[in-house]
Design an enzyme around this catalytic site. Structure first.
Site, mmCIF file in Angstrom:
data_model
loop_
_atom_site.group_PDB
_atom_site.id
_atom_site.type_symbol
_atom_site.label_atom_id
_atom_site.label_comp_id
_atom_site.label_asym_id
_atom_site.label_seq_id
_atom_site.Cartn_x
_atom_site.Cartn_y
_atom_site.Cartn_z
ATOM 1 N N LYS A 43 -0.954 3.515 -5.667
ATOM 2 C CA LYS A 43 0.027 2.744 -4.900
ATOM 3 C C LYS A 43 0.899 3.645 -4.023
ATOM 4 O O LYS A 43 1.325 3.258 -2.930
ATOM 5 C CB LYS A 43 0.885 1.893 -5.845
ATOM 6 C CG LYS A 43 0.092 0.798 -6.561
ATOM 7 C CD LYS A 43 -0.548 -0.182 -5.583
ATOM 8 C CE LYS A 43 -1.245 -1.337 -6.253
ATOM 9 N NZ LYS A 43 -1.878 -2.264 -5.307
ATOM 10 N N ILE A 101 6.153 -9.291 -11.023
ATOM 11 C CA ILE A 101 5.883 -10.646 -10.531
ATOM 12 C C ILE A 101 4.965 -11.322 -11.551
ATOM 13 O O ILE A 101 3.991 -10.703 -12.014
ATOM 14 C CB ILE A 101 5.151 -10.613 -9.163
ATOM 15 C CG1 ILE A 101 5.883 -9.699 -8.151
ATOM 16 C CG2 ILE A 101 4.974 -12.027 -8.610
ATOM 17 C CD1 ILE A 101 7.245 -10.140 -7.720
ATOM 18 N N GLY A 124 -2.977 -15.101 -8.287
ATOM 19 C CA GLY A 124 -1.664 -14.470 -8.168
ATOM 20 C C GLY A 124 -1.081 -14.476 -6.762
ATOM 21 O O GLY A 124 -1.051 -15.506 -6.073
ATOM 22 N N ASN A 138 -4.622 -7.277 -0.398
ATOM 23 C CA ASN A 138 -3.871 -7.572 -1.628
ATOM 24 C C ASN A 138 -4.632 -7.229 -2.904
ATOM 25 O O ASN A 138 -4.014 -6.918 -3.920
ATOM 26 C CB ASN A 138 -3.505 -9.067 -1.606
ATOM 27 C CG ASN A 138 -3.219 -9.613 -2.986
ATOM 28 O OD1 ASN A 138 -2.116 -9.466 -3.501
ATOM 29 N ND2 ASN A 138 -4.217 -10.230 -3.612
ATOM 30 N N THR A 158 2.031 -12.978 -12.651
ATOM 31 C CA THR A 158 0.673 -13.298 -12.200
ATOM 32 C C THR A 158 -0.267 -12.994 -13.371
ATOM 33 O O THR A 158 0.158 -12.366 -14.345
ATOM 34 C CB THR A 158 0.245 -12.405 -11.006
ATOM 35 O OG1 THR A 158 0.092 -11.065 -11.482
ATOM 36 C CG2 THR A 158 1.238 -12.440 -9.863
ATOM 37 N N PRO A 159 -1.541 -13.364 -13.263
ATOM 38 C CA PRO A 159 -2.468 -12.997 -14.348
ATOM 39 C C PRO A 159 -2.462 -11.489 -14.629
ATOM 40 O O PRO A 159 -2.595 -11.065 -15.774
ATOM 41 C CB PRO A 159 -3.823 -13.458 -13.812
ATOM 42 C CG PRO A 159 -3.474 -14.638 -12.959
ATOM 43 C CD PRO A 159 -2.173 -14.270 -12.295
ATOM 44 N N TYR A 186 -2.596 4.285 -11.481
ATOM 45 C CA TYR A 186 -2.032 3.153 -10.716
ATOM 46 C C TYR A 186 -0.919 3.638 -9.786
ATOM 47 O O TYR A 186 -0.918 3.318 -8.591
ATOM 48 C CB TYR A 186 -1.508 2.081 -11.689
ATOM 49 C CG TYR A 186 -1.047 0.814 -10.989
ATOM 50 C CD1 TYR A 186 -1.959 -0.126 -10.536
ATOM 51 C CD2 TYR A 186 0.310 0.573 -10.781
ATOM 52 C CE1 TYR A 186 -1.540 -1.290 -9.894
ATOM 53 C CE2 TYR A 186 0.742 -0.590 -10.140
ATOM 54 C CZ TYR A 186 -0.190 -1.512 -9.700
ATOM 55 O OH TYR A 186 0.221 -2.665 -9.055
ATOM 56 N N GLN A 228 18.546 0.815 -7.984
ATOM 57 C CA GLN A 228 19.432 1.439 -8.980
ATOM 58 C C GLN A 228 19.289 2.949 -8.978
ATOM 59 O O GLN A 228 18.210 3.467 -8.794
ATOM 60 C CB GLN A 228 19.087 0.892 -10.373
ATOM 61 C CG GLN A 228 19.119 -0.619 -10.415
ATOM 62 C CD GLN A 228 18.528 -1.199 -11.684
ATOM 63 O OE1 GLN A 228 19.242 -1.457 -12.628
ATOM 64 N NE2 GLN A 228 17.214 -1.378 -11.674
#
Ligand SMILES: NC(=O)c1ccc[n+]([C@@H]2O[C@H](COP(=O)([O-])OP(=O)(O)OC[C@H]3O[C@@H](n4cnc5c(N)ncnc54)[C@H](O)[C@@H]3O)[C@@H](O)[C@H]2O)c1
Length: 257
Positions: A161, A192, A17, A90, A194-195, A157, A257
């Protein structure tokens, strides 16, 4: 070409990724890159492809949750490449998923161990090794748009983050105060391809909600790994010499937004 010429970089989660895209781009722009990951075959392929293209790279099997693995990776970088100037934290996991009611403590800790503790350990040992190298440096930590806004079904998650976002500012301010010449910034990708995200995006598309996810992205498409890698390249290079403690959002306008 040559935007990070002569620098040495470590990229965790570099087998797949956005990590793989970042490793390839940093190498193309002149950096020697240590590709770190748990996925040996894919990690080796990334390092081999960089070498085949004339760059300098090595793969090392490395679990970001292990303090000993960090010490080994830093020693290997010094031995193989003679220093460290760029660290890209990452590596990350999206699962286990769960809302605040159904998530177990064990699953919460699994996500935190990789996404938060991994970034803490990397930043800690990255600073130590950059100080030994004596040329300053740039650390780029992967957060997410989900480190800025919440989501009901990914409690651990978003917490991990969000933690990366503020931890990055704390480390940036510390390094600035100590005049280390080391900058620390976070990147915040939106959707994005990615796997990690593909399965979730395919599931959303099957249920008809996928198009809705895209409709919510003002630029009307899912991002590509290189969209983010170019942001990391900027933060890694000397072009961003006055940038520290900032958060670079790369999300097609989602959080505007
Ligand atoms: N894909 C997205 O839409 C998206 C959006 C926002 C943020 N992110 C974040 O971007 C980063 C990269 O994600 P990606 O989408 O490229 O995912 P990916 O699954 O393609 O790559 C992540 C890599 O991290 C590695 N990894 C996982 N646990 C590890 C560990 N303990 N030690 C070492 N390596 C480990 C995996 O083996 C994998 O190669 C992650 O931090 C992720 O949370 C992704």
């Amino acid at each position: 070409m040559g935007r990070v010429e002569g620098k040495v970089a470590i990229v965790t989660g570099g087998a797949s990724g956005m990590g793989a895209a970042t490793a390839r781009l940093l190498a193309r722009e002149g950096a020697a890159v240590l590709v770190c990951d748990l996925q040996a075959d894919k990690g080796r392929q990334v390092a081999d492809a960089i070498q085949a293209a004339g760059g300098r790279s090595r793969y090392v099997e490395h679990d970001v949750t292990s303090e000993d693995a960090w010490k080994t990776a830093m020693a290997l970088t010094l031995q193989a490449f003679g220093g460290l100037h760029i660290l890209v934290n990452n590596a990350g996991v999206g699962a286990p998923f769960g809302n605040v009611e159904d998530l177990s403590l064990d699953d919460w800790r699994k996500v935190m161990a990789v996404n938060m503790e991994g970034v803490f350990l990397g930043t800690k040992y990255g600073i130590e090794t950059m100080r030994k190298t004596g040329k300053g440096g740039s650390i780029v930590n992967f957060s997410s748009t989900m480190g800025i806004v919440g989501s009901p079904s990914t409690a651990a998650y978003v917490a991990s983050k969000g933690g990366v976002r503020l931890f990055t500012k704390s480390a940036a301010l510390h390094c600035a105060k100590e005049r280390y010449g080391i900058r620390v910034n976070s990147v915040h990708p939106g959707w994005i391809r990615t796997p990690m995200s593909s399965a979730a995006l395919d599931k959303l598309a099957e249920s008809g909600a996928g198009n809705k996810a895209l409709e919510l992205t003002p630029l009307g498409r899912v991002g590509e790994p290189d969209d983010v890698a170019y942001g990391v390249l900027y933060l890694a290079s000397d072009e961003s010499g006055f940038v520290t403690g900032t958060e670079l959002v790369i999300d097609g306008g989602y959080t505007a937004q």
